[in-house]
Design a protein around this motif. Sequence first.
Motif, PDB file in Angstrom:
ATOM      1  N   TYR A 168       4.862  -8.708   9.042  1.00 18.60           N
ATOM      2  CA  TYR A 168       5.753  -9.028   7.919  1.00 18.60           C
ATOM      3  C   TYR A 168       6.855 -10.006   8.312  1.00 18.60           C
ATOM      4  O   TYR A 168       7.985  -9.927   7.826  1.00 18.60           O
ATOM      5  CB  TYR A 168       6.384  -7.751   7.337  1.00 18.60           C
ATOM      6  N   GLY A 169       6.515 -10.952   9.181  1.00 20.94           N
ATOM      7  CA  GLY A 169       7.506 -11.919   9.640  1.00 20.94           C
ATOM      8  C   GLY A 169       8.001 -12.854   8.558  1.00 20.94           C
ATOM      9  O   GLY A 169       9.064 -13.472   8.707  1.00 20.94           O
ATOM     10  N   ASP A 170       7.256 -12.955   7.450  1.00 20.64           N
ATOM     11  CA  ASP A 170       7.644 -13.852   6.369  1.00 20.64           C
ATOM     12  C   ASP A 170       8.507 -13.167   5.319  1.00 20.64           C
ATOM     13  O   ASP A 170       8.860 -13.778   4.302  1.00 20.64           O
ATOM     14  CB  ASP A 170       6.401 -14.444   5.692  1.00 20.64           C
ATOM     15  N   GLU A 174      15.616  -7.465   2.673  1.00 20.40           N
ATOM     16  CA  GLU A 174      15.542  -6.617   1.486  1.00 20.40           C
ATOM     17  C   GLU A 174      14.096  -6.223   1.198  1.00 20.40           C
ATOM     18  O   GLU A 174      13.806  -5.079   0.854  1.00 20.40           O
ATOM     19  CB  GLU A 174      16.151  -7.330   0.276  1.00 20.40           C
ATOM     20  N   GLY A 175      13.186  -7.173   1.355  1.00 21.60           N
ATOM     21  CA  GLY A 175      11.777  -6.879   1.146  1.00 21.60           C
ATOM     22  C   GLY A 175      11.246  -5.871   2.148  1.00 21.60           C
ATOM     23  O   GLY A 175      10.439  -4.996   1.810  1.00 21.60           O
ATOM     24  N   LEU A 180       8.207  -1.533   4.650  1.00 24.36           N
ATOM     25  CA  LEU A 180       7.995  -0.734   5.868  1.00 24.36           C
ATOM     26  C   LEU A 180       7.790   0.754   5.578  1.00 24.36           C
ATOM     27  O   LEU A 180       6.826   1.353   6.076  1.00 24.36           O
ATOM     28  CB  LEU A 180       9.142  -0.955   6.851  1.00 24.36           C
ATOM     29  N   PRO A 181       8.643   1.408   4.777  1.00 29.02           N
ATOM     30  CA  PRO A 181       8.368   2.819   4.480  1.00 29.02           C
ATOM     31  C   PRO A 181       7.134   3.010   3.605  1.00 29.02           C
ATOM     32  O   PRO A 181       6.439   4.022   3.712  1.00 29.02           O
ATOM     33  CB  PRO A 181       9.641   3.309   3.777  1.00 29.02           C
ATOM     34  N   GLN A 182       6.843   2.029   2.746  1.00 27.79           N
ATOM     35  CA  GLN A 182       5.635   2.100   1.932  1.00 27.79           C
ATOM     36  C   GLN A 182       4.387   2.126   2.810  1.00 27.79           C
ATOM     37  O   GLN A 182       3.483   2.947   2.619  1.00 27.79           O
ATOM     38  CB  GLN A 182       5.565   0.901   0.991  1.00 27.79           C
ATOM     39  N   GLU A 183       4.351   1.235   3.815  1.00 25.08           N
ATOM     40  CA  GLU A 183       3.205   1.190   4.719  1.00 25.08           C
ATOM     41  C   GLU A 183       3.172   2.422   5.623  1.00 25.08           C
ATOM     42  O   GLU A 183       2.093   2.943   5.937  1.00 25.08           O
ATOM     43  CB  GLU A 183       3.248  -0.087   5.560  1.00 25.08           C
TER      44      GLU A 183
END
Length: 202
Positions: A168-170, A174-175, A180-183
Amino acid sequence: MSVGELTSSSDFLPYDRFLDIEGIKLLALPEVTDNFVKAVASIYSEILPETSNANSVLKDQLLSNISSNEIGQRIGLSGPDYYESIGQAEKWHQYSGEVELVDFIWEINTSKNEQLAEILEHQLHTITGLAFKYTYPTKWNYFDSNSDINLAMQEAYSAGVYKTDGMYGDMDAEGLKEVLPQEFAFWFIVTAWDYMDDYFPD
């Protein structure tokens, strides 16, 4: 299990059909086959079964929150590259209605297990990201660093069992608070279900 009929409608354009499953509205783009939408509904039924093994109180609370909020699941064909190839690159973003959407399921030409993995991952994102948000507004708050889900994620990260380095480097900060918790929720659920070797070997 409350499963509706697959219905043609212009109410959710560019999605031209919908199917309600326990209050979750499956929205299908025109390119998606009817059978695939029904298969997605069937798997939702398996995730939310009518069984004595489930905690009926918690399940009823979850289904009540799904029913009282506009929660949906987008379904498209193949992936973003396909829509770019037909000149409709941002087609799925054209919807501007009241149904709350968090993720996409793609009907893809692949093995059975890979298609099931595609469906499961994004169904779980919808259930945990939207339904759990209303059912456990404090414990499952992605944006509160002290919520139960974030504390569990930090514990797993510190123990070395949940790693996000190089991912998720892009995305901006806020995103990442949402992703991160979703995954993490997705990975610990499929691990608890013992689905890793069959559906998520990589």
